[in-house]
Write a protein that holds these residues in place. Sequence first.
Motif, mmCIF file in Angstrom:
data_model
loop_
_atom_site.group_PDB
_atom_site.id
_atom_site.type_symbol
_atom_site.label_atom_id
_atom_site.label_comp_id
_atom_site.label_asym_id
_atom_site.label_seq_id
_atom_site.Cartn_x
_atom_site.Cartn_y
_atom_site.Cartn_z
ATOM 1 N N VAL A 152 2.015 9.714 0.912
ATOM 2 C CA VAL A 152 0.933 8.743 0.787
ATOM 3 C C VAL A 152 1.434 7.311 0.940
ATOM 4 O O VAL A 152 0.783 6.475 1.591
ATOM 5 C CB VAL A 152 0.209 8.918 -0.564
ATOM 6 N N LYS A 153 2.577 6.977 0.361
ATOM 7 C CA LYS A 153 3.047 5.595 0.406
ATOM 8 C C LYS A 153 3.254 5.081 1.829
ATOM 9 O O LYS A 153 2.819 3.972 2.163
ATOM 10 C CB LYS A 153 4.327 5.453 -0.428
ATOM 11 N N PRO A 154 3.919 5.849 2.720
ATOM 12 C CA PRO A 154 4.032 5.363 4.106
ATOM 13 C C PRO A 154 2.673 5.188 4.779
ATOM 14 O O PRO A 154 2.483 4.256 5.569
ATOM 15 C CB PRO A 154 4.858 6.452 4.795
ATOM 16 N N LEU A 155 1.725 6.078 4.456
ATOM 17 C CA LEU A 155 0.387 5.944 5.027
ATOM 18 C C LEU A 155 -0.299 4.690 4.508
ATOM 19 O O LEU A 155 -0.962 3.969 5.273
ATOM 20 C CB LEU A 155 -0.440 7.182 4.694
ATOM 21 N N ALA A 156 -0.160 4.408 3.212
ATOM 22 C CA ALA A 156 -0.786 3.221 2.627
ATOM 23 C C ALA A 156 -0.246 1.941 3.257
ATOM 24 O O ALA A 156 -0.981 0.952 3.411
ATOM 25 C CB ALA A 156 -0.561 3.208 1.115
ATOM 26 N N GLU A 157 1.033 1.930 3.619
ATOM 27 C CA GLU A 157 1.626 0.741 4.235
ATOM 28 C C GLU A 157 1.017 0.450 5.605
ATOM 29 O O GLU A 157 0.962 -0.705 6.032
ATOM 30 C CB GLU A 157 3.140 0.922 4.362
ATOM 31 N N LYS A 158 0.559 1.496 6.293
ATOM 32 C CA LYS A 158 -0.012 1.317 7.632
ATOM 33 C C LYS A 158 -1.537 1.297 7.610
ATOM 34 O O LYS A 158 -2.167 1.118 8.662
ATOM 35 C CB LYS A 158 0.464 2.450 8.545
ATOM 36 N N ALA A 159 -2.129 1.488 6.427
ATOM 37 C CA ALA A 159 -3.572 1.723 6.356
ATOM 38 C C ALA A 159 -4.382 0.518 6.803
ATOM 39 O O ALA A 159 -5.346 0.662 7.568
ATOM 40 C CB ALA A 159 -3.955 2.120 4.930
ATOM 41 N N ASP A 160 -4.039 -0.686 6.348
ATOM 42 C CA ASP A 160 -4.834 -1.862 6.697
ATOM 43 C C ASP A 160 -4.792 -2.147 8.192
ATOM 44 O O ASP A 160 -5.801 -2.558 8.793
ATOM 45 C CB ASP A 160 -4.343 -3.075 5.911
ATOM 46 N N ALA A 161 -3.633 -1.930 8.811
ATOM 47 C CA ALA A 161 -3.542 -2.106 10.264
ATOM 48 C C ALA A 161 -4.414 -1.081 10.980
ATOM 49 O O ALA A 161 -5.064 -1.394 11.988
ATOM 50 C CB ALA A 161 -2.087 -1.990 10.714
ATOM 51 N N ALA A 162 -4.449 0.132 10.443
ATOM 52 C CA ALA A 162 -5.315 1.162 11.025
ATOM 53 C C ALA A 162 -6.789 0.769 10.893
ATOM 54 O O ALA A 162 -7.591 0.970 11.806
ATOM 55 C CB ALA A 162 -5.055 2.507 10.347
ATOM 56 N N PHE A 163 -7.140 0.208 9.732
ATOM 57 C CA PHE A 163 -8.519 -0.240 9.523
ATOM 58 C C PHE A 163 -8.900 -1.297 10.556
ATOM 59 O O PHE A 163 -10.012 -1.280 11.106
ATOM 60 C CB PHE A 163 -8.681 -0.803 8.111
ATOM 61 N N ASP A 164 -8.000 -2.235 10.816
ATOM 62 C CA ASP A 164 -8.294 -3.300 11.774
ATOM 63 C C ASP A 164 -8.539 -2.734 13.169
ATOM 64 O O ASP A 164 -9.340 -3.293 13.937
ATOM 65 C CB ASP A 164 -7.144 -4.308 11.806
#
Length: 646
Positions: free
Chosen positions: A316-328
């Motif tokens: 989950v932590k690696p995914l959370a680090e990339k999550a906001d960029a994915a949202f954009d």
Amino acid sequence: MSAALVKKELRDQRPFLALGLVLCCFDLAETLLDFPDTTTLGHSFHELTDFSSQLLLVLAFAVGTGLLVREQDEGTLRFLDGLPVTRLRLFATKLAVAVGVLLVYPAARTALAAVLHLLSRSSLNPELHPQLLLISLGLNALMVLQGLALGMLLGYLRTLAWATAATLGVVVMKLGDWVPRAKNLNPFHLLDVHLTGLRWDPPWEALAVQAGLAALTCLLVAAAYSGARGQRLWRLAQATRRPFWSAVVLVVTLGSVLWAIGVAGRDDQGKKPKHGEGEDDGEAMVEGAEFAPAPPVYIATRRYTFRYPGFRASVVKPLAEKADAAFDQVAGLLPPGGDKPIDVDMSGSRANTLGTAFHDRVRMTPTEEDGEEVLIHETAHVLASRMLDESGSTLLARLPLLNEGLAQWVAYRAPGGDARRERDAFEAAVIFSRHDVKLEELTDFDQFEKKQDKGLQYPLGAVLVEALAERYGDQAPRHLLETLAKPDFPNGPRGMLLYQALFQLAGYDLSVVTDLFFQKLEATAKARAKEIAALPRLRGAVEAGKTRVRIRVLTDKPLPEGESLLVRLRPTPDADLQDYRAWYARDDGSIELERDDIALDAVCFQPGLHHGKTVFYEPWQCQPVQWADDDSVLEESAEAPPVETP
């Protein structure tokens, strides 16, 4: 006079006060026998709004049903009317005392949680955080008020009260399935508490609805108690005490309560997949030992709040680090719809899915390989739902090819999305080359999925949206959603008529898009004709004994090396995806099932070919089973183990 009224009500409520104290003693005894670890107050907070709060609502309803009508039944209401006190004041006193008595148990639980935290706290979490304790107590108080108000209102129906309450409960639960925002009418929805660290984000809409309903019900009860309507309702209740009507009411009540319990049980079963079919519940399955599930961990980013079991941190932590960029990336195609973060529950999705979205919530199964792609896909669903009102969301659900195709098309923006697009295009080309893609069935997908793999809505839908974007630009899917969100959009059309209405009102030509859709499928089928021709076609044969049935998969050409066969079954032709089950076939291409696993003496199955990362399913086959007198027609063999749908 007020003191005398309070004493009288306390005497009447002594059984419930004693029940609350007994429950307190049980909790204290459990604590002394098995001292819990409450260093994580967030975990304790969830325990303070668990099943006991649901029980509290039922108990409050039981108290409310007799709170007012008992005075009429016992003949004390006329005596009270002779006192220098209004009925409205009597009502307020009764309500206040009943709320106070019923809050004894939750208040004691809250105090016990605070004491335990003070005794077991560590240097990592030394604060008491009284705001969480007060919030939990406030939620319990609202549950008590709701139960009392509804019980007092339905109490005038006497023996019909429980049947009416059970029927209302079923209506609210089913309405919440059909209209997402209607879940705010369900008081148990308030108990689905989500914390960001130790901060609670209140569900203001649900709180407002529940508080408003409680206040409105109390006003109605007060009006009935103060006026003549209460007397007329009481006379109606008296009529149901006659022997015949009393028996009818008993049967209706039992039926309604059992119906409500059955509906609630099916909903819970649908929300929590079976172990090993798409959700990891965080419990260690070790023979001879039982481990409690770990308390949830939270990560908050600018756009998301992740909730996950602690042992999933490495995923989950690696995914959370990339999550906001994915949202954009998603926001470049669909409007964000505000700054409210999306709540992502990483404890697991529905059976046979990697992720599901509902309003501003996403449920996902943690995976290292597809995590970002699934997050983008489900985020697209969330942002699409933010653009639509309830009517628009209902209409979009009637367009699964467009709905899932849009989310899949957006998910191609994730790392590795080109490989996913290529696999999807190949899968769509395979089904096209088999002459199983017909426009009238795709636009009426309920009919399509009765014959074909429901999962084809993703690759076929993505090709359709790509054709739309290729013809009218990347903003065309967004414009379709904006058109669907218009208040004057017609609500009646379905199937092809709905697609035609949507495209026409958006200013697009559906025939041009569908022509391009089929051209793209044909182009991929021609470009990869040799690969498609190399895929074996499958069919199934059913052999039945007395207690077992065998399904054998037959191929028209040898199975290529590295590929495997499987069989997917559904209990009935119209079963939901979460009820599908799949088995890998043995070396001889067969699986075996027990007779108890077969519904209505018929099997509905799909032979499947696991080719790389894709499973190509043949059309559904439903065959009646002709049971033999014994199992001698079947060779002795063990059943293949169940697996997740690949």
